[in-house]
Enzyme design. Sequence first.
Site, short mmCIF file in Angstrom:
data_model
loop_
_atom_site.label_atom_id
_atom_site.label_comp_id
_atom_site.label_asym_id
_atom_site.label_seq_id
_atom_site.Cartn_x
_atom_site.Cartn_y
_atom_site.Cartn_z
N SER A 1 0.87 -1.19 0.00
CA SER A 1 0.00 0.00 0.00
C SER A 1 0.90 1.23 0.00
CB SER A 1 -0.86 0.01 1.27
OG SER A 1 -1.41 1.29 1.51
N TYR B 1 -1.54 -0.40 10.50
CA TYR B 1 -1.70 -0.79 9.08
C TYR B 1 -0.44 -0.46 8.29
CZ TYR B 1 -3.75 -1.11 4.40
OH TYR B 1 -4.00 -1.45 3.09
N1 LIG Z 1 -8.84 -0.90 -1.01
C1 LIG Z 1 -7.80 -0.10 -0.85
O1 LIG Z 1 -7.92 1.15 -0.85
C2 LIG Z 1 -6.42 -0.67 -0.71
C3 LIG Z 1 -5.31 0.19 -0.91
C4 LIG Z 1 -4.03 -0.31 -0.77
C5 LIG Z 1 -3.84 -1.64 -0.45
N2 LIG Z 1 -4.91 -2.46 -0.26
C6 LIG Z 1 -4.66 -3.86 0.09
O2 LIG Z 1 -5.22 -4.69 -0.89
C7 LIG Z 1 -5.66 -5.90 -0.31
C8 LIG Z 1 -7.09 -6.17 -0.69
O3 LIG Z 1 -7.91 -5.10 -0.26
P1 LIG Z 1 -9.43 -4.99 -0.72
O4 LIG Z 1 -9.72 -3.54 -0.72
O5 LIG Z 1 -9.68 -5.81 -1.92
O6 LIG Z 1 -10.14 -5.66 0.57
P2 LIG Z 1 -11.52 -6.46 0.72
O7 LIG Z 1 -11.90 -6.33 2.16
O8 LIG Z 1 -12.50 -6.05 -0.31
O9 LIG Z 1 -11.06 -7.96 0.46
C9 LIG Z 1 -10.18 -8.61 1.32
C10 LIG Z 1 -10.50 -10.09 1.31
O10 LIG Z 1 -9.55 -10.71 2.20
C11 LIG Z 1 -10.25 -11.65 2.99
N3 LIG Z 1 -9.51 -11.84 4.24
C12 LIG Z 1 -9.37 -10.95 5.27
N4 LIG Z 1 -8.67 -11.51 6.27
C13 LIG Z 1 -8.36 -12.78 5.86
C14 LIG Z 1 -7.67 -13.85 6.45
N5 LIG Z 1 -7.15 -13.75 7.68
N6 LIG Z 1 -7.53 -15.00 5.75
C15 LIG Z 1 -8.04 -15.12 4.51
N7 LIG Z 1 -8.73 -14.14 3.90
C16 LIG Z 1 -8.89 -12.99 4.57
C17 LIG Z 1 -11.62 -11.05 3.23
O11 LIG Z 1 -12.56 -12.05 3.60
C18 LIG Z 1 -11.90 -10.42 1.87
O12 LIG Z 1 -12.56 -11.32 1.02
C19 LIG Z 1 -5.43 -5.75 1.21
O13 LIG Z 1 -4.23 -6.39 1.56
C20 LIG Z 1 -5.32 -4.26 1.41
O14 LIG Z 1 -4.52 -3.92 2.52
C21 LIG Z 1 -6.19 -2.00 -0.39
#
Ligand SMILES: NC(=O)c1ccc[n+]([C@@H]2O[C@H](COP(=O)([O-])OP(=O)(O)OC[C@H]3O[C@@H](n4cnc5c(N)ncnc54)[C@H](O)[C@@H]3O)[C@@H](O)[C@H]2O)c1
Length: 259
Positions: free
Chosen positions: A143, A156
């Site tokens: 991120s 985070y």
């Molecule tokens: N959305 C953003 O703005 C953003 C920005 C930068 C980085 N990210 C990173 O991208 C990744 C995905 O984010 P997203 O926005 O798609 O999130 P999201 O919440 O839409 O999806 C995350 C998925 O991970 C699963 N999950 C959570 N904990 C888990 C665990 N312990 N074991 C297995 N599965 C698990 C959840 O059930 C969910 O289906 C994350 O690592 C997040 O930190 C997101």
Amino acid sequence: MSAFRLDNKVAVVTGGGSGIGQAIAVCFVERGATIRIVDLDEKAAQNTSERITQAGGSATAHICDVADPVETKAVFGEILEMSRVDILVNSAGISHVGRLENTSDEVFERIFRVNVQGTHNAMQQTIEAMVAQGGGVIINLASIAASAGLEDRYAYSMSKGAVRSMTYSVARDYLRHNVRCNAISPARVHTPFVEGFIKKNFPGKEAEAFAKFSAAQPIGRMAEPCEVAMLALYLCSDEASFITGTDYPLDGGFFNLHG
Ligand SMILES: NC(=O)c1ccc[n+]([C@@H]2O[C@H](COP(=O)([O-])OP(=O)(O)OC[C@H]3O[C@@H](n4cnc5c(N)ncnc54)[C@H](O)[C@@H]3O)[C@@H](O)[C@H]2O)c1
């Protein structure tokens, strides 16, 4: 078009039940890959898998808390018995809002266990097979928080900094085994992760928070999950065979276009 194809490749996508992971799974299937969805949320994992199979693609759903090393070992063992794994995408992750003084030990540990140890567990259960088969590709979702010093994102940010460092280490240590390992560092992406985060932390002020988070990117909006998926596709394709040990920003100008 023959470029950016993933025919005959098998990709494991943790967090593939939602958001960025789901978009990556759908995008990779469209390019010929077989997908293994690994997610804590059974319904979400099955929804993604069914969506893919109903569209004629090949996918299986595997329920797993990647923070748990024993469970991760068992689930990845099952997956590796089914087929080889050419690509691992670590997208499972959780967010947290807080500063040093109001981040409890329990929260700090949970963020660490899911975001850092979860990524570690999944890579550790895959690397041996990748080495044995002569190579593979790993993508970790870091991120902009890994390096931007975002307000109120103490735990985070710690976790994403670690994900980035782990990416560099794995890239270095497995260079000679033909395993490429890269991170993607998005700014805000419009996913259920962000929707849930806004709802929880800005009750009654959701629209205001959404506008603020959109404006944080100089481009004036959040990214769409499919835009992250297209970068992941490139990095996992043979066209990116020269790229390893990098952390790609996907940030709408966040880092370089302020001021
Ligand atoms: N959305 C953003 O703005 C953003 C920005 C930068 C980085 N990210 C990173 O991208 C990744 C995905 O984010 P997203 O926005 O798609 O999130 P999201 O919440 O839409 O999806 C995350 C998925 O991970 C699963 N999950 C959570 N904990 C888990 C665990 N312990 N074991 C297995 N599965 C698990 C959840 O059930 C969910 O289906 C994350 O690592 C997040 O930190 C997101």
